[in-house]
Design a protein around this motif. Structure first.
Motif, PDB file in Angstrom:
ATOM      1  N   ILE A 163       0.859  -1.186   0.000  1.00  0.00           N
ATOM      2  CA  ILE A 163       0.000   0.000   0.000  1.00  0.00           C
ATOM      3  C   ILE A 163       0.892   1.231   0.000  1.00  0.00           C
ATOM      4  CG2 ILE A 163      -1.816   1.272   1.194  1.00  0.00           C
ATOM      5  CD1 ILE A 163      -2.596  -1.362   2.569  1.00  0.00           C
ATOM      6  N   LEU A 164       0.774   2.052  -1.039  1.00  0.00           N
ATOM      7  CA  LEU A 164       1.507   3.307  -1.123  1.00  0.00           C
ATOM      8  C   LEU A 164       0.583   4.439  -0.690  1.00  0.00           C
ATOM      9  CD1 LEU A 164       3.213   2.792  -4.611  1.00  0.00           C
ATOM     10  CD2 LEU A 164       3.981   1.997  -2.359  1.00  0.00           C
ATOM     11  N   LEU A 165       1.111   5.378   0.094  1.00  0.00           N
ATOM     12  CA  LEU A 165       0.270   6.422   0.690  1.00  0.00           C
ATOM     13  C   LEU A 165       0.935   7.791   0.551  1.00  0.00           C
ATOM     14  CD1 LEU A 165      -2.317   6.930   2.479  1.00  0.00           C
ATOM     15  CD2 LEU A 165      -0.798   6.672   4.457  1.00  0.00           C
ATOM     16  N   ASN A 166       0.126   8.799   0.249  1.00  0.00           N
ATOM     17  CA  ASN A 166       0.648  10.165   0.124  1.00  0.00           C
ATOM     18  C   ASN A 166      -0.476  11.151   0.427  1.00  0.00           C
ATOM     19  OD1 ASN A 166       2.580  12.129  -0.385  1.00  0.00           O
ATOM     20  ND2 ASN A 166       2.209  12.173  -2.586  1.00  0.00           N
ATOM     21  N   SER A 167      -0.106  12.420   0.592  1.00  0.00           N
ATOM     22  CA  SER A 167      -1.079  13.506   0.697  1.00  0.00           C
ATOM     23  C   SER A 167      -0.799  14.506  -0.409  1.00  0.00           C
ATOM     24  CB  SER A 167      -0.994  14.203   2.058  1.00  0.00           C
ATOM     25  OG  SER A 167      -1.862  15.333   2.070  1.00  0.00           O
ATOM     26  N   LEU A 168      -1.852  14.931  -1.093  1.00  0.00           N
ATOM     27  CA  LEU A 168      -1.714  15.908  -2.171  1.00  0.00           C
ATOM     28  C   LEU A 168      -2.077  17.315  -1.725  1.00  0.00           C
ATOM     29  CD1 LEU A 168      -3.171  13.898  -5.202  1.00  0.00           C
ATOM     30  CD2 LEU A 168      -0.798  14.166  -4.478  1.00  0.00           C
ATOM     31  N   LEU A 255       3.596   9.780  -5.264  1.00  0.00           N
ATOM     32  CA  LEU A 255       2.311   9.203  -5.668  1.00  0.00           C
ATOM     33  C   LEU A 255       1.280  10.308  -5.886  1.00  0.00           C
ATOM     34  CD1 LEU A 255       0.578   6.643  -6.101  1.00  0.00           C
ATOM     35  CD2 LEU A 255      -0.006   6.778  -3.664  1.00  0.00           C
ATOM     36  N   VAL A 256       0.803  10.454  -7.129  1.00  0.00           N
ATOM     37  CA  VAL A 256      -0.227  11.452  -7.415  1.00  0.00           C
ATOM     38  C   VAL A 256      -1.449  10.835  -8.082  1.00  0.00           C
ATOM     39  CG1 VAL A 256       1.440  13.321  -7.581  1.00  0.00           C
ATOM     40  CG2 VAL A 256       0.797  12.090  -9.650  1.00  0.00           C
ATOM     41  N   ARG A 257      -1.320   9.618  -8.640  1.00  0.00           N
ATOM     42  CA  ARG A 257      -2.402   8.957  -9.379  1.00  0.00           C
ATOM     43  C   ARG A 257      -2.744   9.726 -10.651  1.00  0.00           C
ATOM     44  NH1 ARG A 257      -4.219   4.397  -8.597  1.00  0.00           N
ATOM     45  NH2 ARG A 257      -6.392   4.928  -8.901  1.00  0.00           N
ATOM     46  N   GLY A 258      -3.604   9.167 -11.482  1.00  0.00           N
ATOM     47  CA  GLY A 258      -3.791   9.731 -12.804  1.00  0.00           C
ATOM     48  C   GLY A 258      -5.007  10.590 -13.015  1.00  0.00           C
ATOM     49  N   PHE A 267      -3.815   6.996  -2.399  1.00  0.00           N
ATOM     50  CA  PHE A 267      -3.190   5.707  -2.091  1.00  0.00           C
ATOM     51  C   PHE A 267      -3.301   4.772  -3.285  1.00  0.00           C
ATOM     52  CE2 PHE A 267      -7.513   5.968  -0.443  1.00  0.00           C
ATOM     53  CZ  PHE A 267      -8.140   4.875  -1.010  1.00  0.00           C
ATOM     54  N   GLU A 268      -2.436   3.787  -3.292  1.00  0.00           N
ATOM     55  CA  GLU A 268      -2.416   2.827  -4.383  1.00  0.00           C
ATOM     56  C   GLU A 268      -2.014   1.460  -3.835  1.00  0.00           C
ATOM     57  OE1 GLU A 268      -1.567   4.121  -8.590  1.00  0.00           O
ATOM     58  OE2 GLU A 268       0.326   3.127  -8.086  1.00  0.00           O
ATOM     59  N   PHE A 269      -2.646   0.426  -4.340  1.00  0.00           N
ATOM     60  CA  PHE A 269      -2.281  -0.943  -4.010  1.00  0.00           C
ATOM     61  C   PHE A 269      -1.496  -1.499  -5.184  1.00  0.00           C
ATOM     62  CE2 PHE A 269      -5.882   0.013  -1.407  1.00  0.00           C
ATOM     63  CZ  PHE A 269      -5.700  -0.702  -0.235  1.00  0.00           C
ATOM     64  N   VAL A 270      -0.273  -1.921  -4.952  1.00  0.00           N
ATOM     65  CA  VAL A 270       0.575  -2.422  -6.031  1.00  0.00           C
ATOM     66  C   VAL A 270       1.016  -3.845  -5.720  1.00  0.00           C
ATOM     67  CG1 VAL A 270       1.390  -0.133  -6.678  1.00  0.00           C
ATOM     68  CG2 VAL A 270       2.688  -1.461  -5.011  1.00  0.00           C
ATOM     69  N   HIS A 271       1.208  -4.611  -6.784  1.00  0.00           N
ATOM     70  CA  HIS A 271       1.675  -5.996  -6.648  1.00  0.00           C
ATOM     71  C   HIS A 271       2.883  -6.166  -7.548  1.00  0.00           C
ATOM     72  CE1 HIS A 271       1.747 -10.362  -6.580  1.00  0.00           C
ATOM     73  NE2 HIS A 271       0.865 -10.336  -5.589  1.00  0.00           N
ATOM     74  N   ASP A 272       4.013  -6.472  -6.947  1.00  0.00           N
ATOM     75  CA  ASP A 272       5.262  -6.520  -7.697  1.00  0.00           C
ATOM     76  C   ASP A 272       5.367  -7.709  -8.636  1.00  0.00           C
ATOM     77  OD1 ASP A 272       6.152  -4.162  -6.503  1.00  0.00           O
ATOM     78  OD2 ASP A 272       6.910  -5.245  -4.748  1.00  0.00           O
ATOM     79  N   GLY A 273       4.423  -8.631  -8.552  1.00  0.00           N
ATOM     80  CA  GLY A 273       4.455  -9.787  -9.445  1.00  0.00           C
ATOM     81  C   GLY A 273       3.803  -9.536 -10.791  1.00  0.00           C
ATOM     82  N   LEU A 274       3.349  -8.300 -11.040  1.00  0.00           N
ATOM     83  CA  LEU A 274       2.617  -8.006 -12.283  1.00  0.00           C
ATOM     84  C   LEU A 274       3.425  -7.212 -13.297  1.00  0.00           C
ATOM     85  CD1 LEU A 274      -0.970  -7.169 -10.952  1.00  0.00           C
ATOM     86  CD2 LEU A 274       0.055  -9.369 -11.514  1.00  0.00           C
ATOM     87  N   GLY A 275       4.686  -6.990 -13.054  1.00  0.00           N
ATOM     88  CA  GLY A 275       5.492  -6.242 -14.014  1.00  0.00           C
ATOM     89  C   GLY A 275       5.150  -4.769 -14.005  1.00  0.00           C
ATOM     90  N   SER A 276       5.132  -4.156 -15.212  1.00  0.00           N
ATOM     91  CA  SER A 276       4.941  -2.706 -15.303  1.00  0.00           C
ATOM     92  C   SER A 276       3.544  -2.268 -14.879  1.00  0.00           C
ATOM     93  CB  SER A 276       5.220  -2.226 -16.729  1.00  0.00           C
ATOM     94  OG  SER A 276       4.336  -2.844 -17.650  1.00  0.00           O
ATOM     95  N   GLN A 277       2.541  -3.129 -15.094  1.00  0.00           N
ATOM     96  CA  GLN A 277       1.171  -2.792 -14.690  1.00  0.00           C
ATOM     97  C   GLN A 277       0.938  -3.315 -13.273  1.00  0.00           C
ATOM     98  OE1 GLN A 277      -0.452  -0.748 -16.663  1.00  0.00           O
ATOM     99  NE2 GLN A 277       1.273  -0.911 -18.045  1.00  0.00           N
ATOM    100  N   ALA A 279      -0.181  -1.760 -10.460  1.00  0.00           N
ATOM    101  CA  ALA A 279      -1.278  -1.254  -9.636  1.00  0.00           C
ATOM    102  C   ALA A 279      -2.491  -2.173  -9.767  1.00  0.00           C
ATOM    103  CB  ALA A 279      -1.640   0.162 -10.040  1.00  0.00           C
ATOM    104  N   VAL A 280      -2.962  -2.695  -8.639  1.00  0.00           N
ATOM    105  CA  VAL A 280      -4.167  -3.526  -8.659  1.00  0.00           C
ATOM    106  C   VAL A 280      -5.379  -2.741  -8.187  1.00  0.00           C
ATOM    107  CG1 VAL A 280      -2.986  -5.735  -8.430  1.00  0.00           C
ATOM    108  CG2 VAL A 280      -3.585  -4.458  -6.371  1.00  0.00           C
ATOM    109  N   GLY A 281      -5.153  -1.577  -7.606  1.00  0.00           N
ATOM    110  CA  GLY A 281      -6.249  -0.728  -7.155  1.00  0.00           C
ATOM    111  C   GLY A 281      -5.709   0.549  -6.555  1.00  0.00           C
ATOM    112  N   GLY A 282      -6.610   1.475  -6.283  1.00  0.00           N
ATOM    113  CA  GLY A 282      -6.175   2.726  -5.680  1.00  0.00           C
ATOM    114  C   GLY A 282      -7.317   3.709  -5.565  1.00  0.00           C
ATOM    115  N   GLY A 283      -7.017   4.829  -4.944  1.00  0.00           N
ATOM    116  CA  GLY A 283      -8.049   5.846  -4.785  1.00  0.00           C
ATOM    117  C   GLY A 283      -7.540   7.012  -3.983  1.00  0.00           C
ATOM    118  N   GLY A 284      -8.473   7.736  -3.377  1.00  0.00           N
ATOM    119  CA  GLY A 284      -8.089   8.892  -2.590  1.00  0.00           C
ATOM    120  C   GLY A 284      -9.274   9.796  -2.314  1.00  0.00           C
ATOM    121  N   ARG A 285      -8.962  10.925  -1.709  1.00  0.00           N
ATOM    122  CA  ARG A 285      -9.970  11.925  -1.350  1.00  0.00           C
ATOM    123  C   ARG A 285     -10.147  12.894  -2.507  1.00  0.00           C
ATOM    124  NH1 ARG A 285     -13.098  13.836   2.361  1.00  0.00           N
ATOM    125  NH2 ARG A 285     -12.794  11.932   3.565  1.00  0.00           N
ATOM    126  N   TYR A 286     -11.406  13.298  -2.763  1.00  0.00           N
ATOM    127  CA  TYR A 286     -11.695  14.231  -3.858  1.00  0.00           C
ATOM    128  C   TYR A 286     -12.713  15.266  -3.372  1.00  0.00           C
ATOM    129  CZ  TYR A 286     -15.307  10.594  -4.422  1.00  0.00           C
ATOM    130  OH  TYR A 286     -16.313   9.669  -4.204  1.00  0.00           O
TER     131      TYR A 286
END
Length: 420
Positions: A163-168, A255-258, A267-277, A279-286
């Protein structure tokens, strides 16, 4: 071979692998159902302006990847590239925020569409389960959603995700950072498209995955150094709540997301077993999205988890889901009279809640029993003229091979007792 094939970058879900996708969707949504989130479903297409205004003109999603078209009536629509804008639009249209139950907690599951270069884990048609909590600014709500996603992944048996976490920041402190970042980026050797992005949304440049761009970003000003006291306190509370809940995360200052609508927690959920893609999920406050699409101020937070990529993550970890067979009993008639009687019994078993299938097509015993094996049924129900004359059918245990005669009028009760 069919004349037609699935469009490039898309896929068909077919048995038996489709059962895995259904199991993943159920696992991702179960924690939400247990936490006060109600189901919402929106159209597959929306007014194109909903996404250009909410998601952001500068994003690749809107500028390059959105399937936009004009109807015969002249309406400009787009296939939905993401779920948040649609869900918020529906909530506003239905005035859910005025019903008194704030935050409005919603979850959804559906297909989304982006014109991207197809590769493993990146499709032009993909599936997500998402959640939105609308109308409340509370770090506990941000933490709740991250915890629920973590719980969902772990319930599937996944363990190798991060889980990657940041504040924008917010509208108070981000403009100061934006100006500092723009000053830094303007001195770099970047292509014209990226230079245009600097003026529209410079934070998106930090999200650029190209190695030559990332190399130049060394020494770029970091948002954490510009956060106002309120944003620092908010972010620290999110971090403390996650830690108290035993959720492990990594601070990621880049981490800024797209999507343009994110503020504060991202925040973003990443899995290192998937190569370049990865990110398996993510989100944040809007917190400002509602105003962007014409609504009142409704601070909100949410996430979307990729069903497709979660399946790939399970495969990468070698996790096999325990998916029960779709059939418990398979009926095999021998002769026309048995066909009539067994078909009636199949109907009765189904009414009693027993998953039952039937040997259609008048196949012989050998072929029908092969089908019974393929179905995964625990029991085969076999009957011929002699069985019916005795008022019974043969019930065969497909695991042990044991077989017993069961009276017709006792069959439903017997089968239910054995499957209990």
């Amino acid at each position: 071979m069919s004349t037609f094939q699935a469009p490039k970058g898309t896929y068909d879900l077919i048995p038996p692998s489709s059962a895995k996708f259904l199991a993943v969707r159920e696992a991702l949504s179960t924690p939400l159902k247990n936490s006060g989130y109600g189901y919402i479903e929106t159209p597959g297409f929306e007014d194109v302006a909903l996404f250009s205004r909410g998601v952001g003109e500068s994003t690749d999603i809107v500028s390059k990847e959105m399937y936009a078209f004009e109807t015969k009536g002249g309406d400009k629509l787009a296939l939905r590239p993401e779920g948040t804008a649609s869900v918020l639009r529906a909530a506003l249209e239905a005035n859910l925020h005025k019903a008194g139950n704030i935050p409005v907690k919603l979850w959804y599951s559906g297909s989304y569409y982006r014109y991207e270069k197809p590769q493993a884990g990146r499709y032009r048609h993909f599936s997500q389960v998402g959640a939105e909590a609308i109308g409340t600014e509370d770090p506990a709500l941000d933490a709740e959603l991250i915890i629920l996603a973590d719980q969902a992944y772990r319930s599937l048996g996944l363990s190798q995700f991060r889980i990657l976490l940041n504040s924008l920041g917010d509208k108070e402190c981000r403009p100061v950072y934006r100006e500092a970042l723009q000053t830094f980026l303007r001195d770099l050797d970047l292509d014209e498209d990226t230079r245009r992005r600097i003026e529209i949304n410079p934070l998106r440049v930090l999200d650029d995955k190209r190695a030559d761009v990332q190399k130049q970003l060394t020494g770029a000003p970091m948002l954490r150094d510009f956060l106002c006291d309120a944003c620092k306190a908010y972010h620290e509370e999110v971090r403390e709540l996650l830690t108290a809940a035993g959720v492990v995360y990594e601070d990621d200052e880049k981490l800024v997301r797209g999507l343009d609508y994110y503020t504060r927690t991202t925040f973003e959920f990443v899995h290192d077993g998937l190569g370049s893609q990865s990110a398996v999920g993510g989100g944040g406050r809007y917190d400002g999205l509602s105003e962007m699409i014409g609504g009142p101020s409704l601070p909100s937070v949410g996430w979307a988890l990729g069903v497709d990529r979660t399946v790939l993550a399970l495969e990468a970890e070698g996790v096999e889901l325990d998916i029960p067979s779709t059939t418990s009993v398979y009926a095999v008639p021998l002769g026309e009279e048995a066909r009539r009687v067994l078909f009636g019994l199949v109907t009765e078993l189904r009414k009693a809640g027993v998953a039952t299938d039937f040997a259609f097509g008048g196949r012989g015993l050998k072929g029908a029993m092969k089908n019974a094996n393929r179905s995964g049924a625990r029991y085969a129900l076999v009957a011929g003229e002699r069985d019916l004359a005795e008022g019974a059918v043969q019930l065969k245990d497909m695991e042990s091979g044991e077989q017993e005669a069961v009276a017709l009028d006792a069959l439903v009760a017997t089968v239910r007792a054995k499957l209990a």
